[in-house]
Design an enzyme around this catalytic site. Structure first.
Site, mmCIF file in Angstrom:
data_model
loop_
_atom_site.group_PDB
_atom_site.id
_atom_site.type_symbol
_atom_site.label_atom_id
_atom_site.label_comp_id
_atom_site.label_asym_id
_atom_site.label_seq_id
_atom_site.Cartn_x
_atom_site.Cartn_y
_atom_site.Cartn_z
ATOM 1 N N TYR A 173 -8.471 13.607 -7.457
ATOM 2 C CA TYR A 173 -9.071 14.767 -6.968
ATOM 3 C C TYR A 173 -8.277 15.163 -5.663
ATOM 4 O O TYR A 173 -7.768 14.058 -4.852
ATOM 5 C CB TYR A 173 -10.671 14.891 -6.454
ATOM 6 N N PRO A 174 -7.915 16.355 -5.235
ATOM 7 C CA PRO A 174 -7.496 16.734 -4.037
ATOM 8 C C PRO A 174 -8.379 17.033 -3.216
ATOM 9 O O PRO A 174 -9.536 17.608 -3.489
ATOM 10 C CB PRO A 174 -6.631 18.095 -4.543
ATOM 11 N N ARG B 75 0.666 -1.116 0.037
ATOM 12 C CA ARG B 75 -0.004 0.197 -0.252
ATOM 13 C C ARG B 75 0.779 1.354 -0.117
ATOM 14 O O ARG B 75 0.526 2.330 -0.490
ATOM 15 C CB ARG B 75 -0.814 -0.020 1.272
#
Length: 252
Positions: free
Chosen positions: A144-145, A130
């Site tokens: 997206y931020p 991960r």
């Protein structure tokens, strides 16, 4: 002062968005276009080869809508290597016909909200994957931020640790319910870019993006504390599709 959450960091990430000046591309001679395409493919193959050596990962996508045309996602062990990636691309002839409407610098992150106490993520294979992920081979990507809100009573950073942990556990359960349908990679950008996190979602069905984001927005973590930036969605771009795209713009 509220207790700051401990975070575990892995590979650094560079989301490089590019917009192509098609008029400028078409104005090049056939020989120059062919040379630029050949050089571009060579560089992209270099980027992709890093995964075979275990030194990072790379993905390329065609972006939908007007915000960008291409998205290159790079994972590397260090920020310096990301700079080398940027300069390597910027020195190509193809880069001369592109502009960068935006980019995003961050680092793959796990927080103590989700990591069991006493765990060393880098010594655990599941957690290590991960933190140092291979780029998923799904057909679509959504990036997206986001920030955590800091407004009056809805200030995430003023909440006690246990309250934040409880809410993040509930939030994470939603993500786990989409296992097998969507892969999510969270990158932290506090101190590295304008937003606090970047979220990269990968799925074979783009409607999955709509469904998971909708469901998460009804969860308290997002409903009360989530601030979202622009969304970018794209399709995985093979070398063949990229070459075809560049040729179609000329013949078209």
């Amino acid at each position: 002062m509220s207790e700051a959450v401990k975070t575990y960091e892995g590979w650094y990430a560079y989301h490089d968005f590019r917009k192509i000046d098609w008029n400028r591309w078409k104005s090049l001679s056939p020989e120059k276009r062919e040379e630029a395409t050949r050089e571009l493919l060579e560089v992209l193959r270099e980027f992709a080869s890093v995964e075979e050596k275990g030194g990072g990962s790379f993905g390329q996508y065609a972006v939908f809508g007007h915000k960008a045309d291409l998205l290159f996602i790079h994972f590397r062990p260090t920020l310096d290597e990301l700079n080398e990636v940027k300069w390597r691309f910027d020195k190509t002839a193809f880069a001369d016909v592109t502009s960068a409407p935006t980019s995003f610098i961050s680092v793959v992150e796990l927080s103590a909200y989700t990591v069991p106490p006493g765990t060393d993520p880098l010594s655990d294979p599941a957690f290590r994957e991960r933190l140092q992920p291979s780029m998923p081979k799904a057909k679509y990507v959504c990036f997206y931020p986001m920030d955590k809100r800091r407004h009056l009573s809805d200030n995430w950073y003023m909440l006690p640790m246990e309250e934040r942990r409880k809410m993040m556990k509930s939030h994470g359960m939603i993500g786990r319910s989409y296992a097998g349908r969507v892969r999510q990679i969270i990158t932290g950008s506090i101190g590295l870019d304008d937003w606090e996190w970047g979220v990269s979602l990968f799925a074979d069905d783009p409607l999955t993006f709509k469904k998971i984001v909708t469901e998460m927005r009804f969860d308290e973590v997002s409903a009360r504390f989530g601030e979202f930036g622009p969304f970018y969605t794209g399709a995985r771009l093979t070398e063949e599709k990229l070459v075809s795209l560049l040729k179609e713009q000329i013949s078209g």
